[in-house]
Structures are given as structure tokens and as C-alpha cells.
Write an enzyme that holds these catalytic residues in place. Sequence first.
Site, PDB file in Angstrom:
ATOM      1  N   HIS A 175      52.862  90.665  28.622  1.00 26.05           N
ATOM      2  CA  HIS A 175      54.243  90.198  28.477  1.00 26.05           C
ATOM      3  C   HIS A 175      54.617  89.406  29.737  1.00 26.05           C
ATOM      4  CE1 HIS A 175      58.633  90.607  28.489  1.00 26.05           C
ATOM      5  NE2 HIS A 175      58.550  90.851  27.201  1.00 26.05           N
ATOM      6  N   ASP A 191      52.119  98.814  32.410  1.00 27.96           N
ATOM      7  CA  ASP A 191      53.330  98.426  31.699  1.00 27.96           C
ATOM      8  C   ASP A 191      53.423  99.302  30.448  1.00 27.96           C
ATOM      9  OD1 ASP A 191      55.193  97.322  30.017  1.00 27.96           O
ATOM     10  OD2 ASP A 191      54.359  95.297  30.031  1.00 27.96           O
ATOM     11  N   GLN A 208      55.820  99.270  25.752  1.00 27.27           N
ATOM     12  CA  GLN A 208      55.510  99.417  24.326  1.00 27.27           C
ATOM     13  C   GLN A 208      54.751 100.706  24.015  1.00 27.27           C
ATOM     14  OE1 GLN A 208      56.868  97.590  22.215  1.00 27.27           O
ATOM     15  NE2 GLN A 208      57.356  95.677  23.270  1.00 27.27           N
ATOM     16  N   LYS A 241      63.913 100.709  24.513  1.00 26.95           N
ATOM     17  CA  LYS A 241      62.853 100.656  23.509  1.00 26.95           C
ATOM     18  C   LYS A 241      62.493 102.057  23.017  1.00 26.95           C
ATOM     19  CE  LYS A 241      60.575  96.503  25.331  1.00 26.95           C
ATOM     20  NZ  LYS A 241      61.117  95.409  24.512  1.00 26.95           N
ATOM     21  N   CYS A 290      56.903  86.326  24.041  1.00 30.59           N
ATOM     22  CA  CYS A 290      56.806  86.384  25.504  1.00 30.59           C
ATOM     23  C   CYS A 290      55.365  86.362  26.003  1.00 30.59           C
ATOM     24  CB  CYS A 290      57.498  87.609  26.083  1.00 30.59           C
ATOM     25  SG  CYS A 290      59.230  87.666  25.671  1.00 30.59           S
TER      26      CYS A 290
END
Lengths: 409, 150
Positions: free
Chosen positions: A122, A199, A202, A225, A363
Site C-alpha cells: 500500500h 503493515d 488488512q 478497518k 493505492c
Amino acid sequence: MLDVKNIKKDFPIFKNHENDKKPLIYLDNAATTFKPKSVIDATSRYYLEDGANAHRGDYDLAYHVDKEVEKCRAHLASFLNCFSREIVFTSGTSMSMNLVAYGYGIKFLKEGDEILLTEAEHASNVLPWFKVSETTKAKINYIPLDEEGRCTPEALRKVITKNTKVVSIAQVTNVLGFKIDIKEMAKIAHEYGAILVCDAAQSAPHMKIDVKDLDCDFLCLSAHKMLGPTGIGALYGKFDLLKKMDPFMMGGGDNARFDMCGNVAYLEPPAKFEAGTMNIAAIYGFDEALTYLENIGLENIENHEKELRNYAINKLKELDNVIIYNEKADAGIITLNVKGVFPQDEASYLNSKGICVRSGEHCAKLLKDRLKTVGTIRVSLYLYNDKSDVDALYEALKNGGNFLDAFFN
Amino acid sequence: MLSLTNEMKREIIMEHYNSPNNKVEDITKISNFENFRKIRMDSDSCIDDITIYLDIENDVIKNAYFSGVACAISTASTDILCDMVKNKSEKDALYIISQYENMLYEKEYDSEVLEELNAFSETHKQAARIKCATLGAFGISKILNGENDE
């Protein structure tokens, strides 16, 4: 599968759109998620009942706010299996990533060093490192992805060198939805003396994360999220790393004392990184979001998504006009196109049927060359989706070639 | 102009999307391209990314081209606009664009001058697409207002 009918009752947004002309079929959960009432109520509770600033006052209300903020911090620490002092509140994953890049990367990297990323990252895990590279002259290289777009530990092993100082990768990639073996990646990074930045934007909403088991050095996530409010997130960092890195935002609440000669004594982490008044109401809500996720159970959520994904893949594969780009991915993300239709045209057609999906490059602009398409439609599932949502998507995509219907009806 | 049925509007859009008259793969193959004024229009909210080229001589637009990728609405509207501004003065071209924008934003407009652009009269019903329908128009008016990408 989860009892979606009952779960939906916890989310007021569904009821609030019950009488709309079109149904509300929300399949854009990788962008953000809806909030259960408990989260919304907790957010309001701060404004309705507590109201004071954190880390400041000497009175009961302020003391209470402090306790609530620290309660959420401790909750997130137990959610991720770390210590409270290793949790820094940020505005979300982007800020967490920037904090690592500026506070650690710019401070410790130098010319000749290397940062390893992948083409599937991303923008928030790419652009901060571009800045580090520009400032320090450290070089950015990319771990090659396999044919399907997956990043494997073997691939990391092939490219990592003694010059590698940072490996920064998503645990679940936001376009293709592959689950990356962070534990093995961290092990390899550490063999070469590099740190591993994960990261988890997600992944944290969809699977159990144990940062001690993964042994990652930093981990970034966003509350919104994972059923929580917007504008709040966190950075997990190993305490010794947090101690030696710099804050990238300086101001009130992060220092013990300073004088006019420029001498500053910063507080210990995490306070050192939390200058300014934080989004306190969102912290109240984040705490409730974690409770909600724990009550359902991360494993149950993961299994639900897996089952729903399989159902969707099998069903959508029946459609000759649909191209699926990540059939074998792990997470509840399905990336597709309708043959001959520009993704944005298709997404607005789906919108006319009440189906919310994201079109575009998502992205991850670097992926374009790999997927051989300028853009895709991303369908992303969560705990309040069920087979009827997939069926609606299937029916809409079946007629998806007539995308201009949306424009004229 | 005769009023268009939805079926006719749909045909106009598909025709200009599937076989645009003014889209070029490589502008350098067009003679005199060095003298064209150009502007790149890439959107922050979608993947539309087109470059518009105008060949202007003595305040008259001699030719108009575009390159790049964009959705059906952006592509078709840009192509129709390129057709329409050709051989028009800068002032007349800006007038057409202003009337087109008035139509999209549901203000009063002069539909006579819009010709095939009338195909986009329903855009406001899909408000998210107004951005698509105006990408080319904004680009052309930017060039006519003096912007030029190097």
C-alpha cells in the site's frame, strides 16, 4: 458460518438504510468497516459523560479519562500479546508507518543501507520509505513476488543482504489478499540484522495476531478497518526500539521538561510519541471494537471469511465474463474485472444495484504491471457479509457488461 | 437539436468510448506535435489518466487529441469535446464547455450548442460520475486558460 442475521442487528447502519430504494450490500471492508452500536455508544460516552483531556488534569473527570485511555491501551496490548508500554496510539496505519520511517528510518539509516519492500505494498508502506531513501540515501529494493503475486520467505532470502536494515511488508496485501508468513520473514530479517516492519492494516481485523510469536519489530494497524472509529490506530514497537527512536511530532504531553536553551527531556514511550491531544473519543470506541471482535472470536471471523470467499470464488468462476486475479489468495479479498469494462464503470453499475465495491488501483500502484491491467474491482468481505451478498454480486456481475444501464435508469 | 432518447444517448457514449475519433496512442506520430499545447489530467479519486493536446493557431483550435486510459464516461465525453472544439475559436470552445458544465451541475444551459454532449444530461443521477464527465472539459479549459505541461 457466523450468525450474520444477528450480527447485522448490532450495526445500526443496516437498519438506517432498510427503507432505501436499493439494498445496502457493503463489500468494501478493506477500505473501512461499519461500526457496531457498542462502539458508537462508547465514542459518544466520552463526549456525554467524561469530556476532559487525557494526561492533564487533577480532577476526577480527567483522572477517569486517563484510566479509559490506558484501559484501551492495555486491551490492545493483550489483543496483540505485548506490553502496554509498547503500544503507541496514532491516527492509523499511515501515521504509524510514518512514525517508524521518520523516527527510526531517518534516524538510523545511512547511505549504503537498504530497505526491502514488495510491489504489492500500500502507498502508506511505500511513500514514507521513499522519504527515508531521499533523506538518508539508503536504497529501496523490492522482494520479487511469485507468479501469483505472493511474497514468500524464500524470495526474501534470495535478495536480503548484510546491507538490508529494514524489511517492511504487509501481513495481508490490500489488493491481492495474500497472507504473508511474517514470522519466517522476521526470522530471516533478524539473521541479517535488519528489522521487520509489519503493515497489519488488512490482517488485524481478520486474524489473530501475536506480535511476540511473530517477533516483528514494529506493527501498524488502523481501528476503523476493525469495527473501530476513524482517526485512531496504533503502532506496536519493541520497547527498546521505541526507546531509541525519535518522535516525529513534538509538543504538549510528550515531554517531562524543557528549557529555553533547547534542552528537552522526553517522556518514556509511548507518551514520547503522543504529543498533542489525541482522538480520545475514538480510543473509547476502539476499546469496544476490540471487545466486539473478541466476543465473536478472531478465528471464527477468519473461518467465516474463508468459507464465504470459497463460496464466492466458486460462484463467480461460473461467469465467463469475469476475470478473477487472485483465486488462490487467503484473505476475504477478491480482485476481479468484467471483461471489456473499465473497472470504474463496472463499480458504478454495481452501485446502482446497491453493491459497494472499490474500483481502481487500490493505492498499490506498483501492481499495475504485474496484473497487466490498469485497474480492478476489489470485493472485500467481513463478518456481517453472508452468501446473499455474494449472490447479489453474482447476479449483478452476470449483466455487468451493460454497465451504462446504471447511467440511464 | 432533436431531443435524444436514452437509447440514443447510450449509443453515442458507447460509440465514442469504443471507437474514439481523437484518441492517439503516440502523439509524436502526429505532425507538428511539438507545437501542441498539452495537459495531463489524472484524477486523485480514480485511475483515469489522460493527456489532452490542442493545436491552436491564432486563437483557433485547429486540432484536438487525447491519449491515456479512462472510463467510458471520461473517454466518450473527452472524445466528443475534441470533435466539437475543432475549428472553433477559443472563446466559442469555452462557451460550449461552460454550457456543458451548467448541464452537469443542473443549472440552466443552452442545449443547442452541446450537440452530442447532450448524451450526458443524466449524469447528475449518478453524481459520482460528474468527475468523469468533466475530466476532459476541465483539461481543455485549463489549456485555453493558459496552462501548458512541459
